[in-house]
Structure formats: C-alpha cells, structure tokens
Design a protein around this motif. Structure first.
Motif, PDB file in Angstrom:
ATOM      1  N   ASP A 137       0.252   4.058  -0.808  1.00  0.00           N
ATOM      2  CA  ASP A 137       1.317   4.455   0.112  1.00  0.00           C
ATOM      3  C   ASP A 137       0.800   4.541   1.549  1.00  0.00           C
ATOM      4  O   ASP A 137       1.473   4.121   2.489  1.00  0.00           O
ATOM      5  N   GLU A 138      -0.409   5.077   1.726  1.00  0.00           N
ATOM      6  CA  GLU A 138      -1.015   5.144   3.053  1.00  0.00           C
ATOM      7  C   GLU A 138      -1.241   3.741   3.614  1.00  0.00           C
ATOM      8  O   GLU A 138      -0.976   3.478   4.790  1.00  0.00           O
ATOM      9  N   ALA A 139      -1.745   2.840   2.768  1.00  0.00           N
ATOM     10  CA  ALA A 139      -1.996   1.459   3.197  1.00  0.00           C
ATOM     11  C   ALA A 139      -0.688   0.773   3.581  1.00  0.00           C
ATOM     12  O   ALA A 139      -0.624   0.059   4.587  1.00  0.00           O
ATOM     13  N   ASN A 140       0.359   0.997   2.804  1.00  0.00           N
ATOM     14  CA  ASN A 140       1.652   0.388   3.116  1.00  0.00           C
ATOM     15  C   ASN A 140       2.219   0.930   4.426  1.00  0.00           C
ATOM     16  O   ASN A 140       2.797   0.172   5.216  1.00  0.00           O
ATOM     17  N   ALA A 141       2.050   2.228   4.664  1.00  0.00           N
ATOM     18  CA  ALA A 141       2.511   2.812   5.922  1.00  0.00           C
ATOM     19  C   ALA A 141       1.743   2.207   7.099  1.00  0.00           C
ATOM     20  O   ALA A 141       2.329   1.895   8.140  1.00  0.00           O
ATOM     21  N   LEU A 142       0.458   2.025   6.925  1.00  0.00           N
ATOM     22  CA  LEU A 142      -0.361   1.427   7.972  1.00  0.00           C
ATOM     23  C   LEU A 142       0.058  -0.022   8.221  1.00  0.00           C
ATOM     24  O   LEU A 142       0.142  -0.462   9.375  1.00  0.00           O
ATOM     25  N   ASP A 143       0.371  -0.753   7.157  1.00  0.00           N
ATOM     26  CA  ASP A 143       0.850  -2.134   7.300  1.00  0.00           C
ATOM     27  C   ASP A 143       2.171  -2.179   8.075  1.00  0.00           C
ATOM     28  O   ASP A 143       2.376  -3.066   8.909  1.00  0.00           O
ATOM     29  N   ARG A 144       3.053  -1.211   7.808  1.00  0.00           N
ATOM     30  CA  ARG A 144       4.320  -1.160   8.553  1.00  0.00           C
ATOM     31  C   ARG A 144       4.076  -0.870  10.028  1.00  0.00           C
ATOM     32  O   ARG A 144       4.741  -1.441  10.903  1.00  0.00           O
ATOM     33  N   LYS A 145       3.122   0.003  10.337  1.00  0.00           N
ATOM     34  CA  LYS A 145       2.793   0.304  11.727  1.00  0.00           C
ATOM     35  C   LYS A 145       2.229  -0.919  12.428  1.00  0.00           C
ATOM     36  O   LYS A 145       2.578  -1.199  13.578  1.00  0.00           O
ATOM     37  N   ILE A 146       1.359  -1.635  11.743  1.00  0.00           N
ATOM     38  CA  ILE A 146       0.796  -2.855  12.322  1.00  0.00           C
ATOM     39  C   ILE A 146       1.914  -3.824  12.661  1.00  0.00           C
ATOM     40  O   ILE A 146       1.951  -4.392  13.759  1.00  0.00           O
ATOM     41  N   GLN A 147       2.840  -3.999  11.733  1.00  0.00           N
ATOM     42  CA  GLN A 147       3.959  -4.916  11.976  1.00  0.00           C
ATOM     43  C   GLN A 147       4.829  -4.421  13.127  1.00  0.00           C
ATOM     44  O   GLN A 147       5.303  -5.219  13.942  1.00  0.00           O
ATOM     45  N   ALA A 148       5.006  -3.105  13.241  1.00  0.00           N
ATOM     46  CA  ALA A 148       5.788  -2.555  14.343  1.00  0.00           C
ATOM     47  C   ALA A 148       5.104  -2.827  15.679  1.00  0.00           C
ATOM     48  O   ALA A 148       5.760  -3.149  16.671  1.00  0.00           O
TER      49      ALA A 148
END
Length: 97
Positions: free
Chosen positions: A78-89
C-alpha cells in the motif's frame, strides 16, 4: 533525473492530499542547495529516488509474503502504491504546467 514543479502545481497537489503523506522527509523536500530556485516558485523533486524507494518497498513486501507475514506485506504494498501515485502526480503536474 530531477524535475521542477511550479509552486502552483505543488500547492494544488498538497490541497488534494497527495503530497508528503507517508513520505520520508528527505525525499520530497526542496533541495537545500537550491533555495534560490524554491524562492522563485519551483520545487525540485528527485523522481528516480522516489522510484527506488517504491521498488524497495515492493521488494520488502515480497519478502514479508514469503515469510508468511501477509498483513505487513499488504501495508508495504500500500505504501509503494501510494508512492507510485505521488510520482505520477508529480509527472502529470509537470506536464500540465
């Protein structure tokens, strides 16, 4: 690879709650050697460093899964997915600025 994001894009991202949550303090702060850049309305974010952190979290999740610690593995994923979303943002904000 360093990306510059306008202050407006960063403010909009922060208002959306996507910025700085569960992120280590050193990963998304302004570069202290470039305070003049930050003062002019830009923030420098190291996208490659964030991607590396995401990969490390995913690797930790895989190890925890192999050890049978599934709840902890889910948290890491879940942390990795949140970080991936931030990168995309960050990337989207740069492309739309």
């Amino acid at each position: 690879m360093r990306r510059r994001i306008s202050a407006l894009a960063v403010t909009a991202t922060m208002a959306g709650g996507l910025l700085f949550t569960a992120l280590p303090a050193h990963a998304a702060t302004t570069d202290t050697g470039r305070q003049g850049v930050a003062a002019r309305g830009a923030v420098t974010v190291n996208i490659e460093e964030l991607r590396q952190q995401s990969a490390e979290l995913k690797a930790q999740a895989a190890r925890l899964d192999r050890d049978g610690r599934h709840a902890e593995a889910k948290r890491k994923r879940d942390e990795a997915n949140a970080l991936d979303r931030k990168i995309q943002a960050y990337i989207d904000a740069e492309n739309n600025a």
